[in-house]
Design an enzyme around this catalytic site. Sequence first.
Site, PDB file in Angstrom:
ATOM      1  N   TYR A   1       0.865  -1.184   0.000  1.00 22.10           N
ATOM      2  CA  TYR A   1       0.000   0.000   0.000  1.00 22.10           C
ATOM      3  C   TYR A   1       0.899   1.231   0.000  1.00 22.10           C
ATOM      4  O   TYR A   1       1.804   1.328   0.830  1.00 22.10           O
ATOM      5  CB  TYR A   1      -0.873   0.006   1.269  1.00 22.10           C
ATOM      6  CG  TYR A   1      -1.675   1.281   1.436  1.00 22.10           C
ATOM      7  CD1 TYR A   1      -2.968   1.374   0.952  1.00 22.10           C
ATOM      8  CD2 TYR A   1      -1.120   2.398   2.059  1.00 22.10           C
ATOM      9  CE1 TYR A   1      -3.698   2.549   1.094  1.00 22.10           C
ATOM     10  CE2 TYR A   1      -1.847   3.573   2.199  1.00 22.10           C
ATOM     11  CZ  TYR A   1      -3.134   3.640   1.711  1.00 22.10           C
ATOM     12  OH  TYR A   1      -3.846   4.794   1.841  1.00 22.10           O
TER      13      TYR A   1
ATOM     14  N   GLU B   1      -3.484   7.315  -4.061  1.00 18.69           N
ATOM     15  CA  GLU B   1      -3.505   6.077  -3.296  1.00 18.69           C
ATOM     16  C   GLU B   1      -3.311   4.919  -4.261  1.00 18.69           C
ATOM     17  O   GLU B   1      -4.108   4.744  -5.183  1.00 18.69           O
ATOM     18  CB  GLU B   1      -4.835   5.945  -2.544  1.00 18.69           C
ATOM     19  CG  GLU B   1      -4.807   4.873  -1.480  1.00 18.69           C
ATOM     20  CD  GLU B   1      -6.122   4.796  -0.704  1.00 18.69           C
ATOM     21  OE1 GLU B   1      -7.191   4.789  -1.331  1.00 18.69           O
ATOM     22  OE2 GLU B   1      -6.050   4.754   0.537  1.00 18.69           O
TER      23      GLU B   1
END
Length: 396
Positions: A118, A206
């Site tokens: 991530y 993101e």
Amino acid sequence: MNLHEYQGKELLKSFGVKIQEGIVANTAEEAVAAAKTIKEKYNSDWCVVKAQIHAGGRGKGGGVKLAKSPEQAGELAGQIIGMMLKTPQTPPEGKLVSKVLIAQDVYYPGASETKEFYISILTDRGRGGNVIIYSPDGGMDIEKVAEETPERVFTESVDPLLGLRPFQAQKVAFNLGLTGQAFKEMTKFVMSLYAAYVGSDATLFEINPCLKTSDDQIIAVDSKVALDDNALFRHPNLEAQRDTSEEDPTDVEARTFDLNYVKLDGNVGCMVNGAGLAMSTMDLIKLSGGEPANFLDVGGTADAERVENAMRIILKDKNVKAILINIFGGIVRCDRVAQGVVDAYKSIGDIPVPVIVRLQGTNADIAKKIIDDSGLEVMGAVEFQEAADLVAKVLA
Ligand code: GDP
Ligand code: MN
């Protein structure tokens, strides 16, 4: 302004970030053709069909499906296009899918394991800079990771003047547990990702998952990109990618009138000139026992037409129980605003909620006369406190 996954990926690619490649399809037939192209280019029958909506969690909601052949990609696209996709991030009724991305399958077997990371970048006003937030435990359960094992989520602060320095990108790669070629690839990935963030005036990137493939490439499999609306004038090519069908219709309309409007959850609509006065007016509404239904700055050139448009937009919100118009006439002439209010009444017809108007400054006296002579049931206030008291009175 938010981008779709496929648009975000194109943006990243233009800054040298490696991405999971794909082709957008609007129909099942286009999906088959796209999958065939992907098949030839990447020498694999497999591909992924990904719903393009402005919401994450698509994998969990059935909006990301693996296809074993171009024909199957067509079938899956046929099912996904036109569906109301429900994910933890959509409204309860879901969001209508009108396109899919046919993407190369990047989870292929190979010499080493694939790993999902991530990585996000965002502007942290508290720190006065950008931060990179990252975790070795990326994938569909990142929220759970943040909740249950927060020590597995790392933060790297970036000084906006110095920019991201190479040792910081190396630190990210190190904390993600990478070595050898993958370490080098990740360092490059993070450097170019940061360049893309700054270069596009983004407020959020993101990448989840950011994937280490089985042959040690680092690629963006997903992208969530939010851009700073105030900087879009520098990026006409990005602004052109705005998908208004994904946005709140009231916001879209306000933008066409060049009104600075933000919808809130309260019951008192407000129309103000200047962002500072708008914020203190919202405070005033709160102090008088109401809750602001919106932020609305009609700007420095509030004329009759703008006032009328602003009034219409405020009234679209059915929670609005009263409207407070608070204008300071500097460059804006109060008489013009007053005329706008009168015109709005005439053309909208019945305005179903009490309107309180406070006009101060240039031509305030003429403005008062216009309002008084109009015979409309508008409550005039001169002092700030007076306006607050009137708001409290009509809400009581
Ligand atoms: P999100 O659920 O909206 O965040 O959509 P993502 O683009 O992140 O995709 C969801 C999940 O689909 C990812 O976490 C992966 O596990 C899976 N996925 C995405 N691309 C591929 C692929 O090329 N091959 C395989 N096997 N799975 C993929
Ligand atoms: Mn994702």
